[in-house]
Design an enzyme around this catalytic site. Sequence first.
Site, PDB file in Angstrom:
ATOM      1  N   ASP A   1      -9.774  -3.591  -6.588  1.00 56.23           N
ATOM      2  CA  ASP A   1      -9.210  -2.623  -5.641  1.00 56.23           C
ATOM      3  C   ASP A   1      -9.873  -1.269  -5.874  1.00 56.23           C
ATOM      4  O   ASP A   1      -9.609  -0.589  -6.862  1.00 56.23           O
ATOM      5  CB  ASP A   1      -7.695  -2.517  -5.835  1.00 56.23           C
TER       6      ASP A   1
ATOM      7  N   HIS B   1      -8.138  -4.672  -2.181  1.00 54.06           N
ATOM      8  CA  HIS B   1      -6.960  -4.051  -1.573  1.00 54.06           C
ATOM      9  C   HIS B   1      -6.612  -4.754  -0.260  1.00 54.06           C
ATOM     10  O   HIS B   1      -7.464  -4.966   0.586  1.00 54.06           O
ATOM     11  CB  HIS B   1      -7.247  -2.570  -1.317  1.00 54.06           C
TER      12      HIS B   1
ATOM     13  N   CYS C   1       0.837  -1.197   0.000  1.00 50.20           N
ATOM     14  CA  CYS C   1       0.000   0.000   0.000  1.00 50.20           C
ATOM     15  C   CYS C   1       0.883   1.263   0.000  1.00 50.20           C
ATOM     16  O   CYS C   1       1.544   1.558  -0.990  1.00 50.20           O
ATOM     17  CB  CYS C   1      -0.936  -0.059   1.208  1.00 50.20           C
TER      18      CYS C   1
END
Length: 339
Positions: A273, A306, A226
């Site tokens: 995502d 995600h 991330c």
Amino acid sequence: MFEPLIYITVSVSRTDADSAGNTHRKSEEICRKPIHFLLVKLNKLSLLLRAWKTLCCRAANKEETRKYSLTVHSALIKFTNYFLRLRNWKTLLQMANEARPCPCDLGDTFDYEGKGHEVSVEHIRAYLTKPPHHTDKAIIVIHDVFGWQLPNTRYIADMLASNGYIAILPDFYKGQAPWTLCDDWATFDYWLKTRDSKNTNRETEVVLKYLKEQCHAKEIGVIGFCWGGAAVHHLMLRYSEFKAGVSIYGVIRFQETSCELKNPTFFIFAENDFFIPLDQVAELEQKLKEQCKTNFEVKIYPRQTHGFVHRKREESYPQDKPFIEEARKDMLNWLKKYI
């Protein structure tokens, strides 16, 4: 009239459709109160209580004392009601955060203590874990917005150690607080300014020095998740010491526009995502084809979201388990190929 500059504002967003079927996102303000309003209330209560104490001491009889007590009692009721409204504001704030969550859902927090230990590396702390046998290969693991102490990320560091690497997970926030689910998403951009993934050079250099001098590492790679995935992109543009890099759902809007990577880099993305749209991934891949002179790979894992590589328990998501395992295996194979 003087207007205070700082306000507590709660708003929610909704999506509406017009007659043509086009959708429009609108933001609706729920409440807005100046922060100093609370301080004024507190100050008034303090003055009132002090005055009540003084007047009661001076009161000539019980009737005057009773009158003063009733005045203070009424004020306390109003003040209590005010704080009840504040509690409702907190509820509204939580609702607003749920309507527009942090760009990284925490997912599952692993119940994991870790096999390594914490060390000091000049001005920062780090989690260090080593394989049972001697090695001169090391990996720097860069955390996501939830910080270096998240058990999930330490689990991945230990996974690297079990595969023969020295793994170090530094605190790239330098002691600053990581993001939490209780934080107001409306403040995220301001929070991010003091935690820029492109402002990681100094910490990277002290960790590289530590690995070389204290762990005798000769071949070093870097992975990140991330926020940390964006940091991997930044570092692979600048440090030839990294023989390989793996950016795992690195948020593209946090990244630099250049794609002139110095060494092989693997990019892992999720098909579903919400925070990294596939058109951004396609644009990144096109830039890599145009600018990158070294090996790279961009891989999208179907039906994943995600955080799937390190924020999901495989046993809780049997339909996702094959993709979680595949992504982790791909990460290890990439590192093994170049380190």
